[in-house]
Design an enzyme around this catalytic site. Structure first.
Site, PDB file in Angstrom:
ATOM      1  N   ARG A  65       0.832  -1.116  -0.064  1.00 42.77           N
ATOM      2  CA  ARG A  65      -0.172   0.069  -0.025  1.00 42.77           C
ATOM      3  C   ARG A  65       0.804   1.179   0.065  1.00 42.77           C
ATOM      4  NH1 ARG A  65      -2.609  -3.834   2.946  1.00 42.77           N
ATOM      5  NH2 ARG A  65      -1.425  -3.078   5.003  1.00 42.77           N
ATOM      6  N   GLU A 102       5.657 -10.132  15.076  1.00 43.99           N
ATOM      7  CA  GLU A 102       5.249 -10.900  16.351  1.00 43.99           C
ATOM      8  C   GLU A 102       5.680 -12.265  16.220  1.00 43.99           C
ATOM      9  OE1 GLU A 102       1.367  -9.783  17.270  1.00 43.99           O
ATOM     10  OE2 GLU A 102       1.264 -10.510  19.457  1.00 43.99           O
TER      11      GLU A 102
END
Ligand code: AMP
Length: 177
Positions: A65, A102
């Site tokens: 994006r 993560e």
């Protein structure tokens, strides 16, 4: 631009999608901004506010994006666009940079000849979360000897403290959550 949008106009257009792409993530969907010509143009103007043609040698955008806003910013600033892509997508010789997620890790890449030493660069992405992606992009840009003037995001998720990982560089974000 006549009747330029405000940051509040952009904020109203951003759609929050709960639990995408996985449970617990509040995904910030910027497609309604892109779909509205006034908001899209206005968001790009706000991302590069204060810079004018001649100030910048390249706008670097992050897959995927970030490409949309960075390419539009490059056109506005009459300069080139450089993509930072996920590993394995760029066809020519690349530098790569790994960063922790993560769970697991990710690798991004940039062509080795994309920037020259001393180039003045703006780095643009849609959203700053943990700062891992932008931090790796900084490393790629600096490996080529270029100078980062500013890092600009449409959105910053402040509670994730991503700015901590971008220390030493001016950071702009239009909308914070
Ligand atoms: P990070 O490396 O953690 O700063 O993550 C930033 C990248 O992940 C950006 O390129 C974003 O497009 C994407 N991203 C992370 N979290 C979100 C979110 N909540 N909504 C939309 N995109 C996100």
């Amino acid at each position: 631009m006549i009747n330029s949008p405000t940051v509040a106009d952009l904020e109203r257009a951003i759609r929050n999608v709960p639990d995408f792409p996985q449970p617990g993530i509040q995904f910030k969907d910027i497609t309604p901004v892109l779909a509205d010509a006034r908001l899209f143009a206005g968001s790009v103007d706000l991302l590069i506010d204060g810079f004018k043609p001649g100030d910048v040698d390249a706008v670097v955008g992050i897959d995927a994006r970030g490409f949309i806003f960075a390419a539009a910013a490059a056109l506005r600033l009459q300069t080139g666009f450089v993509p930072v892509r996920k590993k394995g997508k760029l066809p020519y010789q690349t530098h790569e940079e790994n960063y922790a997620l993560e769970y697991g890790s990710n690798t991004i890449a940039m062509h080795t000849d994309a920037l020259k030493p001393g180039n003045r660069v703006l780095l643009v992405d849609d959203l700053l979360a943990t700062g891992g992606t932008a931090g790796a992009a900084i490393a790629l840009i600096e490996k080529l000897g270029a100078t980062i003037l500013e890092i600009s995001f449409l959105i910053e998720l402040k509670f994730l403290n991503g700015r901590e990982r971008l220390k030493g560089h001016p950071v702009r974000s239009l909308i914070t959550y």
